[in-house]
Every structure is written in structure tokens, then in C-alpha cells.
Design a protein around this motif. Sequence first.
Motif, short mmCIF file in Angstrom:
data_model
loop_
_atom_site.label_atom_id
_atom_site.label_comp_id
_atom_site.label_asym_id
_atom_site.label_seq_id
_atom_site.Cartn_x
_atom_site.Cartn_y
_atom_site.Cartn_z
N SER A 31 0.84 -1.20 0.00
CA SER A 31 0.00 0.00 0.00
C SER A 31 0.87 1.25 0.00
CB SER A 31 -0.92 -0.01 1.22
OG SER A 31 -1.65 1.20 1.30
N ARG A 32 1.89 1.27 0.89
CA ARG A 32 2.78 2.41 0.97
C ARG A 32 3.56 2.60 -0.33
NH1 ARG A 32 4.24 4.87 5.90
NH2 ARG A 32 2.32 5.09 7.11
N THR A 33 4.02 1.49 -0.90
CA THR A 33 4.77 1.57 -2.15
C THR A 33 3.89 2.10 -3.27
OG1 THR A 33 6.16 -0.29 -1.47
CG2 THR A 33 6.13 0.27 -3.83
N TRP A 34 2.64 1.63 -3.27
CA TRP A 34 1.70 2.13 -4.29
C TRP A 34 1.47 3.61 -4.11
CZ3 TRP A 34 -3.12 4.41 -3.83
CH2 TRP A 34 -3.82 4.60 -5.03
N ARG A 35 1.30 4.06 -2.85
CA ARG A 35 1.09 5.47 -2.57
C ARG A 35 2.34 6.28 -2.93
NH1 ARG A 35 -3.08 8.23 -2.38
NH2 ARG A 35 -2.36 9.59 -0.70
N LEU A 36 3.49 5.70 -2.68
CA LEU A 36 4.73 6.40 -2.99
C LEU A 36 4.85 6.67 -4.49
CD1 LEU A 36 7.40 7.45 -1.71
CD2 LEU A 36 8.40 5.22 -2.27
N GLU A 37 4.42 5.70 -5.28
CA GLU A 37 4.52 5.82 -6.73
C GLU A 37 3.26 6.43 -7.35
OE1 GLU A 37 7.25 5.36 -8.29
OE2 GLU A 37 8.28 4.59 -6.50
N ASN A 73 -1.82 13.60 3.16
CA ASN A 73 -1.68 12.93 4.45
C ASN A 73 -0.33 13.34 5.06
OD1 ASN A 73 -0.99 11.03 6.49
ND2 ASN A 73 -2.49 9.58 5.66
N PRO A 74 -0.33 14.16 6.11
CA PRO A 74 0.93 14.65 6.67
C PRO A 74 1.89 13.54 7.10
CG PRO A 74 -0.92 15.91 7.54
CD PRO A 74 -1.50 14.74 6.80
N ASP A 75 1.36 12.50 7.75
CA ASP A 75 2.23 11.41 8.20
C ASP A 75 2.83 10.67 7.02
OD1 ASP A 75 1.78 11.98 10.87
OD2 ASP A 75 0.02 10.67 11.00
N GLU A 76 2.01 10.44 6.03
CA GLU A 76 2.51 9.74 4.85
C GLU A 76 3.52 10.61 4.09
OE1 GLU A 76 -0.09 7.02 2.23
OE2 GLU A 76 0.10 8.88 1.07
N LEU A 77 3.28 11.91 4.10
CA LEU A 77 4.22 12.83 3.46
C LEU A 77 5.58 12.76 4.14
CD1 LEU A 77 4.15 15.40 1.35
CD2 LEU A 77 4.30 16.71 3.46
N ARG A 78 5.57 12.74 5.47
CA ARG A 78 6.84 12.63 6.22
C ARG A 78 7.55 11.31 5.91
NH1 ARG A 78 3.13 14.83 10.08
NH2 ARG A 78 3.66 17.01 10.60
N TRP A 79 6.77 10.23 5.85
CA TRP A 79 7.34 8.91 5.51
C TRP A 79 7.96 8.93 4.13
CZ3 TRP A 79 5.46 5.78 1.49
CH2 TRP A 79 6.05 4.52 1.41
N ALA A 80 7.23 9.51 3.16
CA ALA A 80 7.73 9.55 1.78
C ALA A 80 8.98 10.41 1.68
CB ALA A 80 6.65 10.10 0.85
N SER A 81 9.03 11.50 2.45
CA SER A 81 10.21 12.35 2.45
C SER A 81 11.44 11.58 2.92
CB SER A 81 9.97 13.57 3.35
OG SER A 81 11.13 14.32 3.52
N GLY A 82 11.26 10.77 3.99
CA GLY A 82 12.37 9.97 4.48
C GLY A 82 12.82 8.91 3.51
N ILE A 83 11.87 8.24 2.87
CA ILE A 83 12.19 7.20 1.90
C ILE A 83 12.93 7.78 0.69
CG2 ILE A 83 11.21 5.57 0.24
CD1 ILE A 83 11.16 4.51 3.06
N LEU A 84 12.44 8.93 0.19
CA LEU A 84 13.02 9.52 -1.01
C LEU A 84 14.25 10.37 -0.73
CD1 LEU A 84 9.66 10.56 -2.74
CD2 LEU A 84 11.16 8.67 -3.39
N GLY A 85 14.43 10.76 0.52
CA GLY A 85 15.63 11.51 0.88
C GLY A 85 15.57 13.00 0.62
N TRP A 86 14.36 13.56 0.41
CA TRP A 86 14.22 15.00 0.20
C TRP A 86 13.78 15.63 1.52
CZ3 TRP A 86 16.48 15.99 -4.10
CH2 TRP A 86 16.30 15.22 -5.25
N VAL A 100 -0.39 15.44 -7.87
CA VAL A 100 1.00 15.11 -8.16
C VAL A 100 1.49 14.07 -7.16
CG1 VAL A 100 1.81 17.02 -6.73
CG2 VAL A 100 3.30 16.11 -8.52
N GLY A 101 2.42 13.23 -7.59
CA GLY A 101 2.99 12.21 -6.71
C GLY A 101 4.15 12.76 -5.89
N TYR A 102 4.54 12.00 -4.88
CA TYR A 102 5.61 12.42 -3.99
C TYR A 102 6.94 12.65 -4.71
CZ TYR A 102 2.53 11.21 -0.09
OH TYR A 102 1.49 11.16 0.80
N PRO A 103 7.40 11.74 -5.58
CA PRO A 103 8.70 11.96 -6.24
C PRO A 103 8.76 13.27 -7.02
CG PRO A 103 8.02 9.68 -6.51
CD PRO A 103 6.83 10.42 -5.95
N ASP A 104 7.72 13.54 -7.83
CA ASP A 104 7.71 14.76 -8.63
C ASP A 104 7.57 16.00 -7.75
OD1 ASP A 104 7.95 13.31 -10.95
OD2 ASP A 104 5.81 13.28 -11.39
N PHE A 105 6.74 15.91 -6.72
CA PHE A 105 6.51 17.05 -5.83
C PHE A 105 7.80 17.43 -5.09
CE2 PHE A 105 5.22 18.80 -1.68
CZ PHE A 105 4.46 19.89 -2.09
#
Length: 364
Positions: A31-37, A73-86, A100-105
Motif C-alpha cells: 500500500s505504501r509503495t503504491w502510494r509512494l509511486e 496525508n501529513p504522516d505519509e508525506l513525512r514517511w515519503a520524504s524519508g524514503i526519497l531523501g528529500w 501530483v505524486g511524492y517523487p515529482d513534488f
Amino acid sequence: MSITDFNHLRAREWGMAALVLLFSFLLVFGSRTWRLESGSAISPEADTVLLIHETIGLEELVELMDAHGFRFNPDELRWASGILGWRRFNQGRYVFREPVGYPDFFSKLALGLQDPMLLRIPPGATKEALKERIAVQMQFETYELAAAMRDTSLLNRYGIEAHQLYGRILPDSYEVFWTSTPQRLLERLLSEFDSRVAEPYAGRMEELGRTVDEITTLASIIEWEARFDDEKPAISGLYWNRLNRRWRLQADPTVNYAKGERSRLVFADYRIDHPYNTYRIHGLPPGPITNPSLASIRSALFPEDHNYMYMVATPDGRHAFSRTYAEHRRKSREWTDWLREQRRIRVEMEREDALREEAGGSGQ
């Protein structure tokens, strides 16, 4: 139940528990991976403009997004930031028109891939109003632009003085970056002026025996005087007739400039001792009194050929032109009579309004 059977049962239970845990992990991870992409993890309001004034961190970004109405989703945004390193995001102007998705954003903000904007510069503005009008659209402050306009290194590069720069800021809409420095913006504006005026009309200026800055100065007076573009060549022709006959230019806009405000002039105003007051000096003033439009510059370069020497305003915002002073005085009386009648009507309306208010108050 034997010990062997019991151990087999416990093994099956542990196996089932492990499978459940593995399934849960895969479900959450998937689910998280799908949300990340996903390309729709962050949803902006229509045409949301995000202004970041200085480099910020993740928590500041979360607050800024919330203030601008982003759905996320603020929590998911923080998680995605840590995974992507931004984790750090650059200053800039960023436009979001669709989900827009997390990587592009994150990459857009972290790499400073900002969107250009249209800087709108109006014609006929006073010097102070022009600086304020430009600065309010940009990241820099008015005082920073004012300092850049006095920067001798920039002025020397273009062979001009500070008071001449004003007349070279062409009114138009320019695609620029919000974070452009005042110096870089002025370089862009001066380059635009050179490519659209100084270079293509160099031959015409030589033919007239006038410099670029003399033309922009005359054009600035035309800009202030004329409300309608189609009347500018006639006004230009009148000013050229006065210059060619070595008359004083006697242009009311220069008196307004010397006075420091746009207002109806009285007799005493024409006697103001000021280097820009063309009722007291001969020829053109030292520099432009406003930033002229391209139409005003062309009118200064290509005046209408006529014998008019005088003009006076008319009620429709245009001008009545005259060849002789006697004709001019007659038309001036018509204008003065119209103004007097407008004042009479205004006074009468104010008196009637006061009487109505007085009657309404006494009836309570």
C-alpha cells in the motif's frame, strides 16, 4: 494429546501467525509503495501558487501546504520524504494545477525547478509607483530595486545615467522567475529595450538628429498627455513643431512632474522653478517623466505632419488643436466654460444631498 501432537499444533499456530504477519507486512508495504509511486498523493486547489521565500525544512513545508489548501496525508508525506531523501526545499515560485505524486513534488521543490511568472509593467507610471509595482510582484523589495537602478556598474555597461533608465523600461508583460535579482531583471528590461527600440530605430533617430534618450523623454511627455493612442502622433507633431521653431515646449505634464503630483494645474504651478518645467526651460527636460509605451515612442519618432502649435483638453479626454493663438484662446474658453459648468453641477448636487440628509435627520 501426546507431546508430539502438541508440538505439531504449536508449530502450525506459529506458522499461521507468521503468515498473517507476513501478509500484513506485504499489505502495508504494498500500500505504501503504491502510494509512494501514485501520481495523485498530493492534490492542490486549482492553480495553486506556492511561494517559498527561503530554503525550508519538511515541517515548514507541511505548514505551508496546509495554509495553501493542499489535500494530503501529513504522516505519509513525512514517511515519503524519508524514503526519497528529500528534506530541504529551495526558495521559488511553484505552480500546481493537478494532483501530483511524492517523487515529482519533492524533487521539484528540492531542486528549485520553479515555474516562470508574467511580470506586468504598466505605462505612464511615476518613478516611485513603477518601482513599487514591479517589486510587489517579485521576491525582492522596493529599496533593493531602487539601489540596483542606481548601480553605476550596470548603468555604465549600457552607457546611460540613472535618470535615463526610467524611460527605457518598456510597458509589457515579461516572463521571468520570481526569484530574479533586481540586477538581472534590469538587464533583461534593458536588453528588451535595445532589441525593440534602440537598434531597429537607430536610423530614424539619426535622421531626426536626436538621441535615444531625447526620444524617450519626448515620448514620456506624450504618454502622460495622451489618453488615446490614436491621438499621440498629432500631439507629437505639435511638440515637434514647437521644438523646430525653438519655442518653449510648454507641456503641462512636465509641470505636474515638477509639482510632484498629477492634479489640475493653477497659474502659480507654471512658475515653479524646476529643471523639468518646460514653461521655464527651452528644449526637452533632462530626462523622461514617466515610462513611455511603444506607441508613444513610435509617435515621437514618426509625428503627424501638420501646422498645429496649440492644444487644449476636451470633455471627452481628447484635445482640440489650433494653428493660431486666437483660435486656441477661443477653444480654451470653451474648455474653461465646461469645467465651470461641471463645478456648478457638482456644487448643486452636494447642496441637494446635504438638504436631503438634513431632512432625513429631522424626521427621526
